[in-house]
Design an enzyme around this catalytic site. Structure first.
Site, PDB file in Angstrom:
ATOM      1  N   SER A  23      30.511 -21.124   7.151  1.00  0.00           N
ATOM      2  CA  SER A  23      31.621 -20.705   8.025  1.00  0.00           C
ATOM      3  C   SER A  23      32.791 -20.223   7.175  1.00  0.00           C
ATOM      4  O   SER A  23      33.420 -19.197   7.480  1.00  0.00           O
ATOM      5  CB  SER A  23      32.097 -21.870   8.900  1.00  0.00           C
ATOM      6  N   ALA A  49      29.655 -18.966  12.773  1.00  0.00           N
ATOM      7  CA  ALA A  49      30.697 -19.752  12.104  1.00  0.00           C
ATOM      8  C   ALA A  49      31.255 -20.749  13.097  1.00  0.00           C
ATOM      9  O   ALA A  49      31.517 -20.407  14.255  1.00  0.00           O
ATOM     10  CB  ALA A  49      31.806 -18.831  11.606  1.00  0.00           C
ATOM     11  N   LYS A  50      31.447 -21.986  12.651  1.00  0.00           N
ATOM     12  CA  LYS A  50      32.063 -22.997  13.517  1.00  0.00           C
ATOM     13  C   LYS A  50      33.560 -22.968  13.217  1.00  0.00           C
ATOM     14  O   LYS A  50      34.039 -23.680  12.332  1.00  0.00           O
ATOM     15  CB  LYS A  50      31.445 -24.365  13.237  1.00  0.00           C
ATOM     16  N   SER A  51      34.264 -22.083  13.912  1.00  0.00           N
ATOM     17  CA  SER A  51      35.692 -21.906  13.633  1.00  0.00           C
ATOM     18  C   SER A  51      36.517 -22.447  14.779  1.00  0.00           C
ATOM     19  O   SER A  51      36.061 -22.459  15.931  1.00  0.00           O
ATOM     20  CB  SER A  51      36.003 -20.422  13.442  1.00  0.00           C
ATOM     21  N   TYR A 105      36.686 -22.103  19.791  1.00  0.00           N
ATOM     22  CA  TYR A 105      36.805 -23.148  20.808  1.00  0.00           C
ATOM     23  C   TYR A 105      37.831 -22.833  21.881  1.00  0.00           C
ATOM     24  O   TYR A 105      37.965 -23.577  22.850  1.00  0.00           O
ATOM     25  CB  TYR A 105      37.001 -24.520  20.134  1.00  0.00           C
TER      26      TYR A 105
END
Ligand code: PPE
Length: 317
Positions: free
Chosen positions: A63, A158-160, A164
């Site tokens: 990420s 990507a866990k950004s 969210y």
């Protein structure tokens, strides 16, 4: 409410929980510039064990790479050891770990390249994500009116933090309408994922899940379900899933670190299968919880023992 633990890891040092504060003009506050992970540590007979630590750290570094955070400054080994140490320092048996790398205070304006990057890791106790009965009974969910982040907008791999905002729209709408969770469709109208979970369905004894191209997070639990299905000899395919295929499935379930393996008993008030946890979800749950609780052999080496590192370091001295 979140119950504080004693320490938070910040750029290599343990600081008191209350001191983990940032400035309102930090880049991350204004522009969502963070990448993070969510990891569970389970209590096992060999002490606390972090589930698939290596894979979570790898995804965090992936990420960071996507967002050009080249200066995150820590190697995978350092981050893994930091997490083991944090669990030890806070004397946790089981917990949820949240490592986060963020663009911090310095310049203001969209361009993040001159801002320093701060890395924090917190841990706390986190119970059942979708309610206490969810794992056994299943949850009632809806298809969201919000579309999942589209390809080449916000990267789904990507866990950004910014991703969210989309998840929040999905989750709020679901909760306000009386559902536990919402399932988003991708930009092409095919099933993507929940606001914080990947999704699987079962039809005629086969397990299906949308491919990574359907704007899904490459879930570590998703990968775990796929590997367990393989172990159990349950046929599995990654395929594009039209919305209506969910309604006529024999079983549908979520996977995620927080949600673990959560069966879905209705979607848009349409009953799924028998309206309760199905046999395949139950089989996968049994394997999953057996491994994470240390009652079944950790045959894929998925558990990183928290104490082990200390013992092996001591041995080297
Ligand atoms: N999709 C999304 C959008 C997602 O946020 C998660 C994890 C997953 C899939 C499943 O990924 P994995 O945990 O690697 O199996 N969501 C995390 C955040 C939950 C939160 O509310 O915060 C989690 O489950 O930890």
């Amino acid at each position: 409410m979140l119950t504080p633990t004693e320490k938070i890891w910040h750029n290599g040092r343990m600081i008191p929980w209350e001191d983990a504060r940032i400035h309102v003009l930090s880049h991350v506050v204004n522009y969502g510039s963070s990448v993070f992970e969510g990891i569970r540590c389970y209590s096992t007979p060999s002490g606390p064990a972090i589930f698939r630590l290596r894979e979570h750290v790898r995804r965090m570094l992936d990420s960071a790479k996507i967002y050009r955070m080249d200066t995150i400054g820590y190697t995978a080994e350092q981050l893994e050891e930091a997490m083991r140490k944090l669990v030890r320092v806070n004397r946790m048996q089981s917990c949820y770990l949240r490592p986060i790398a963020m663009r911090a205070y310095g310049e203001i304006g969209v361009n993040p390249l001159k801002n320093p990057i701060d890395v924090y890791i917190a841990c706390w106790e986190w119970g059942k994500y979708l309610g206490d009965e969810a794992l056994a009974e299943g949850v009632d969910v809806c298809i969201s009116s919000w579309t999942r982040i589209a390809p080449n907008t916000l990267p789904a791999l990507a866990k950004s933090g910014a991703n969210y905002m989309n998840s929040q729209l999905i989750k709020m709408e679901a909760v306000i309408n009386g559902y536990s969770e919402g399932i988003a469709l991708d930009a092409n109208g095919y099933v993507s994922e929940g606001s914080g979970e990947n999704i699987f369905l079962v039809r005629d004894g086969k397990i299906l899940t949308p491919p990574l191209g359907a704007s899904v997070l490459p879930g570590i639990t998703r990968n775990t379900v796929i590997r367990l299905a393989e172990d159990l000899g349950i046929p599995f395919t990654e395929t594009i899933v039209p919305r209506e295929m969910l309604y006529i499935a024999d079983e549908v379930f979520f996977s995620g670190t927080a949600a673990e393996i959560t069966p879905i008993r209705s979607i848009d008030r349409i009953q799924i299968g028998k309206g309760r946890r199905g046999p395949i979800a139950e089989k996968i749950q049994k394997e999953f919880f057996g491994i994470v609780n240390g009652t079944k052999a950790d045959r894929h080496a998925w558990l990183a023992l928290v104490e082990q590192q200390e013992a092996s370091l001591a041995g080297k001295k």
